[in-house]
Scaffold this motif. Structure first.
Motif, PDB file in Angstrom:
ATOM      1  N   ARG A   1      -4.619  72.135 -41.055  1.00  8.56           N
ATOM      2  CA  ARG A   1      -3.955  71.097 -41.845  1.00  8.56           C
ATOM      3  C   ARG A   1      -4.789  70.734 -43.074  1.00  8.56           C
ATOM      4  NH1 ARG A   1       0.705  70.602 -42.395  1.00  8.56           N
ATOM      5  NH2 ARG A   1       0.881  68.319 -42.453  1.00  8.56           N
ATOM      6  N   ALA A   2      -6.105  70.718 -42.931  1.00 13.14           N
ATOM      7  CA  ALA A   2      -6.970  70.428 -44.076  1.00 13.14           C
ATOM      8  C   ALA A   2      -6.810  71.496 -45.152  1.00 13.14           C
ATOM      9  CB  ALA A   2      -8.427  70.348 -43.640  1.00 13.14           C
ATOM     10  N   ALA A   3      -6.700  72.756 -44.732  1.00 18.61           N
ATOM     11  CA  ALA A   3      -6.517  73.850 -45.681  1.00 18.61           C
ATOM     12  C   ALA A   3      -5.144  73.794 -46.331  1.00 18.61           C
ATOM     13  CB  ALA A   3      -6.713  75.188 -44.981  1.00 18.61           C
ATOM     14  N   ASP A   4      -4.185  73.242 -45.614  1.00 29.56           N
ATOM     15  CA  ASP A   4      -2.807  73.194 -46.099  1.00 29.56           C
ATOM     16  C   ASP A   4      -2.564  72.034 -47.063  1.00 29.56           C
ATOM     17  OD1 ASP A   4      -0.277  74.480 -46.023  1.00 29.56           O
ATOM     18  OD2 ASP A   4       0.515  72.899 -44.737  1.00 29.56           O
ATOM     19  N   PHE A   5      -3.408  70.998 -46.990  1.00 30.36           N
ATOM     20  CA  PHE A   5      -3.285  69.864 -47.910  1.00 30.36           C
ATOM     21  C   PHE A   5      -3.954  70.224 -49.239  1.00 30.36           C
ATOM     22  CE2 PHE A   5      -3.390  66.846 -44.033  1.00 30.36           C
ATOM     23  CZ  PHE A   5      -2.022  66.949 -43.894  1.00 30.36           C
ATOM     24  N   HIS A   6      -3.285  69.916 -50.337  1.00 31.06           N
ATOM     25  CA  HIS A   6      -3.848  70.210 -51.656  1.00 31.06           C
ATOM     26  C   HIS A   6      -3.862  68.950 -52.510  1.00 31.06           C
ATOM     27  CE1 HIS A   6      -4.152  74.612 -51.343  1.00 31.06           C
ATOM     28  NE2 HIS A   6      -3.066  74.526 -50.593  1.00 31.06           N
ATOM     29  N   ASP A   7      -4.967  68.733 -53.178  1.00 29.08           N
ATOM     30  CA  ASP A   7      -5.125  67.569 -54.039  1.00 29.08           C
ATOM     31  C   ASP A   7      -6.206  67.904 -55.071  1.00 29.08           C
ATOM     32  OD1 ASP A   7      -4.496  64.362 -53.970  1.00 29.08           O
ATOM     33  OD2 ASP A   7      -6.519  64.775 -54.705  1.00 29.08           O
ATOM     34  N   LYS A   8      -6.051  67.425 -56.284  1.00 29.55           N
ATOM     35  CA  LYS A   8      -7.032  67.759 -57.325  1.00 29.55           C
ATOM     36  C   LYS A   8      -8.298  66.918 -57.227  1.00 29.55           C
ATOM     37  CE  LYS A   8      -5.014  64.729 -60.879  1.00 29.55           C
ATOM     38  NZ  LYS A   8      -4.418  64.692 -62.236  1.00 29.55           N
ATOM     39  N   HIS A   9      -8.310  65.932 -56.343  1.00 32.93           N
ATOM     40  CA  HIS A   9      -9.475  65.069 -56.182  1.00 32.93           C
ATOM     41  C   HIS A   9     -10.089  65.142 -54.781  1.00 32.93           C
ATOM     42  CE1 HIS A   9      -8.780  63.248 -60.066  1.00 32.93           C
ATOM     43  NE2 HIS A   9      -7.565  62.881 -59.709  1.00 32.93           N
ATOM     44  N   ILE A  10      -9.255  65.082 -53.758  1.00 34.72           N
ATOM     45  CA  ILE A  10      -9.733  64.914 -52.384  1.00 34.72           C
ATOM     46  C   ILE A  10     -10.172  66.242 -51.779  1.00 34.72           C
ATOM     47  CG2 ILE A  10      -9.200  63.973 -50.111  1.00 34.72           C
ATOM     48  CD1 ILE A  10      -9.051  61.959 -52.394  1.00 34.72           C
ATOM     49  N   ASP A  11     -11.351  66.255 -51.186  1.00 37.51           N
ATOM     50  CA  ASP A  11     -11.867  67.444 -50.516  1.00 37.51           C
ATOM     51  C   ASP A  11     -11.511  67.364 -49.038  1.00 37.51           C
ATOM     52  OD1 ASP A  11     -13.249  69.655 -49.653  1.00 37.51           O
ATOM     53  OD2 ASP A  11     -15.004  69.272 -50.907  1.00 37.51           O
ATOM     54  N   TYR A  12     -10.259  67.680 -48.716  1.00 41.32           N
ATOM     55  CA  TYR A  12      -9.794  67.605 -47.338  1.00 41.32           C
ATOM     56  C   TYR A  12     -10.559  68.565 -46.425  1.00 41.32           C
ATOM     57  CZ  TYR A  12      -5.684  64.892 -48.829  1.00 41.32           C
ATOM     58  OH  TYR A  12      -4.852  63.924 -49.325  1.00 41.32           O
ATOM     59  N   MET A  13     -10.904  69.737 -46.949  1.00 40.58           N
ATOM     60  CA  MET A  13     -11.583  70.719 -46.109  1.00 40.58           C
ATOM     61  C   MET A  13     -12.935  70.216 -45.624  1.00 40.58           C
ATOM     62  SD  MET A  13      -9.999  73.444 -45.198  1.00 40.58           S
ATOM     63  CE  MET A  13     -11.255  74.673 -44.858  1.00 40.58           C
ATOM     64  N   PHE A  14     -13.750  69.686 -46.525  1.00 38.98           N
ATOM     65  CA  PHE A  14     -15.050  69.199 -46.066  1.00 38.98           C
ATOM     66  C   PHE A  14     -14.924  67.884 -45.300  1.00 38.98           C
ATOM     67  CE2 PHE A  14     -17.527  72.240 -48.684  1.00 38.98           C
ATOM     68  CZ  PHE A  14     -18.375  72.651 -47.674  1.00 38.98           C
TER      69      PHE A  14
ATOM     70  N   GLN B   1      -2.158  81.120 -39.919  1.00 41.73           N
ATOM     71  CA  GLN B   1      -3.026  79.973 -40.193  1.00 41.73           C
ATOM     72  C   GLN B   1      -4.397  80.427 -40.682  1.00 41.73           C
ATOM     73  OE1 GLN B   1      -2.879  78.067 -36.358  1.00 41.73           O
ATOM     74  NE2 GLN B   1      -1.260  76.646 -36.996  1.00 41.73           N
ATOM     75  N   ARG B   2      -4.901  81.501 -40.099  1.00 41.75           N
ATOM     76  CA  ARG B   2      -6.207  82.020 -40.495  1.00 41.75           C
ATOM     77  C   ARG B   2      -6.201  82.451 -41.950  1.00 41.75           C
ATOM     78  NH1 ARG B   2      -7.522  86.486 -36.725  1.00 41.75           N
ATOM     79  NH2 ARG B   2      -7.318  84.782 -35.207  1.00 41.75           N
ATOM     80  N   GLN B   3      -5.111  83.052 -42.380  1.00 42.38           N
ATOM     81  CA  GLN B   3      -5.004  83.474 -43.778  1.00 42.38           C
ATOM     82  C   GLN B   3      -4.983  82.280 -44.724  1.00 42.38           C
ATOM     83  OE1 GLN B   3      -5.222  86.559 -45.135  1.00 42.38           O
ATOM     84  NE2 GLN B   3      -5.769  87.124 -43.020  1.00 42.38           N
ATOM     85  N   VAL B   4      -4.319  81.202 -44.301  1.00 42.57           N
ATOM     86  CA  VAL B   4      -4.281  79.984 -45.127  1.00 42.57           C
ATOM     87  C   VAL B   4      -5.683  79.406 -45.274  1.00 42.57           C
ATOM     88  CG1 VAL B   4      -3.446  77.599 -45.236  1.00 42.57           C
ATOM     89  CG2 VAL B   4      -1.893  79.436 -44.561  1.00 42.57           C
ATOM     90  N   VAL B   5      -6.420  79.330 -44.171  1.00 44.88           N
ATOM     91  CA  VAL B   5      -7.781  78.794 -44.203  1.00 44.88           C
ATOM     92  C   VAL B   5      -8.692  79.707 -45.021  1.00 44.88           C
ATOM     93  CG1 VAL B   5      -9.794  78.182 -42.811  1.00 44.88           C
ATOM     94  CG2 VAL B   5      -7.496  77.599 -42.004  1.00 44.88           C
ATOM     95  N   LEU B   6      -8.547  81.006 -44.837  1.00 51.27           N
ATOM     96  CA  LEU B   6      -9.359  81.973 -45.565  1.00 51.27           C
ATOM     97  C   LEU B   6      -9.144  81.847 -47.070  1.00 51.27           C
ATOM     98  CD1 LEU B   6     -11.303  84.398 -45.326  1.00 51.27           C
ATOM     99  CD2 LEU B   6      -9.280  85.870 -45.230  1.00 51.27           C
ATOM    100  N   GLN B   7      -7.894  81.737 -47.481  1.00 52.02           N
ATOM    101  CA  GLN B   7      -7.581  81.605 -48.902  1.00 52.02           C
ATOM    102  C   GLN B   7      -8.142  80.312 -49.481  1.00 52.02           C
ATOM    103  OE1 GLN B   7      -3.412  81.983 -49.864  1.00 52.02           O
ATOM    104  NE2 GLN B   7      -3.694  81.251 -51.961  1.00 52.02           N
ATOM    105  N   ARG B   8      -8.044  79.250 -48.685  1.00 55.39           N
ATOM    106  CA  ARG B   8      -8.543  77.954 -49.180  1.00 55.39           C
ATOM    107  C   ARG B   8     -10.058  77.987 -49.343  1.00 55.39           C
ATOM    108  NH1 ARG B   8      -9.099  74.911 -52.432  1.00 55.39           N
ATOM    109  NH2 ARG B   8      -9.409  72.664 -52.188  1.00 55.39           N
ATOM    110  N   ILE B   9     -10.772  78.556 -48.401  1.00 60.81           N
ATOM    111  CA  ILE B   9     -12.225  78.614 -48.508  1.00 60.81           C
ATOM    112  C   ILE B   9     -12.637  79.518 -49.670  1.00 60.81           C
ATOM    113  CG2 ILE B   9     -14.334  79.400 -47.362  1.00 60.81           C
ATOM    114  CD1 ILE B   9     -13.231  78.393 -44.755  1.00 60.81           C
ATOM    115  N   ALA B  10     -11.902  80.608 -49.882  1.00 60.48           N
ATOM    116  CA  ALA B  10     -12.190  81.484 -51.024  1.00 60.48           C
ATOM    117  C   ALA B  10     -12.022  80.722 -52.335  1.00 60.48           C
ATOM    118  CB  ALA B  10     -11.269  82.701 -50.985  1.00 60.48           C
TER     119      ALA B  10
END
Length: 217
Positions: free
Chosen positions: A141-154, A176-185
């Motif tokens: 869910r953290a990887a799926d949330f997008h915001d230009k300010h908030i660092d949901y992943m960390f 889900q793994r692909q979503v997380v992988l793309q977000r971390i990249a």
């Protein structure tokens, strides 16, 4: 906008604190009020979830307020204990617990910050998954949330800890793994400090290992 800086305050800026893994249930709230009495300073945290349970705001003592330099309205993360009357008291309080993305214009600005209802909904959802020890759900869910300010992943990675990376990614589906992988990249293109980059690299390795394990089956 998802997040905006609050008006300047005469009090000292509230330092951001990086939360870590916790075995206790965690809550999010805002500092509603505080007293500057010399002998018995205290304050109250507004938390809707706890108010529904106890019909009162959560007490926070002077030791946590550290001389009452904190400003009303600051976001806090905390655990709860009950006093002899069964009333909620905050413990293990973390002030300004939400990290900003390095590219955000808000990252270098002192708090406290105000967050939109949508951002607070996302943060509370993530805290909920973490409280339930649903590591994979919180991560996805953290990887799926997008915001230009908030660092949901960390927000999630800090609370999980790098040592559970393998366990957390093992619960992800291939999609889900692909979503997380793309977000971390994507995050590796941000100007994170070395410590943060090392953490992201460790999670990438865990994702690669999980993919290889699935391929080998």
């Amino acid at each position: 906008a998802a997040a905006a800086p609050a008006a300047p305050a005469p009090a000292a800026a509230v330092p951001s604190t990086r939360p870590g893994p916790s075995e206790e249930k965690r809550y999010l709230g805002t500092l509603k009020s505080f007293s500057q009495e010399a002998v018995a300073g205290y304050g109250f945290i507004q938390c809707d979830e706890l108010f529904l349970l106890y019909n009162r705001d959560t007490f926070v003592d002077r030791a946590v307020l550290e001389g009452s330099t904190w400003r009303v309205g600051v976001l806090v993360e905390f655990s709860v204990t009950l006093n002899l009357k069964g009333q909620p008291q905050a413990r293990d309080v973390v002030w300004e617990p939400v990290a900003m993305l390095p590219s955000s214009a808000l990252a270098a600005q002192p708090g406290p910050r105000a967050f939109s209802a949508e951002v607070m909904k996302h943060l509370k959802e993530l805290i909920g998954w973490l409280n339930e020890k649903a590591k994979a759900s919180a991560l996805f869910r953290a990887a799926d949330f997008h915001d230009k300010h908030i660092d949901y992943m960390f927000f999630v990675l800090d609370r999980l800890g790098d040592d559970v990376a393998m366990d957390a990614v093992a619960g992800l589906s291939d999609t889900q793994r692909q979503v997380v992988l793309q977000r971390i990249a994507e995050m590796l293109n941000e100007r994170y400090a070395d410590e943060r980059c090392k953490s992201l690299t460790q999670w990438l390795k865990a994702l690669d290992c999980a993919t290889l394990n699935d391929t080998g089956r």
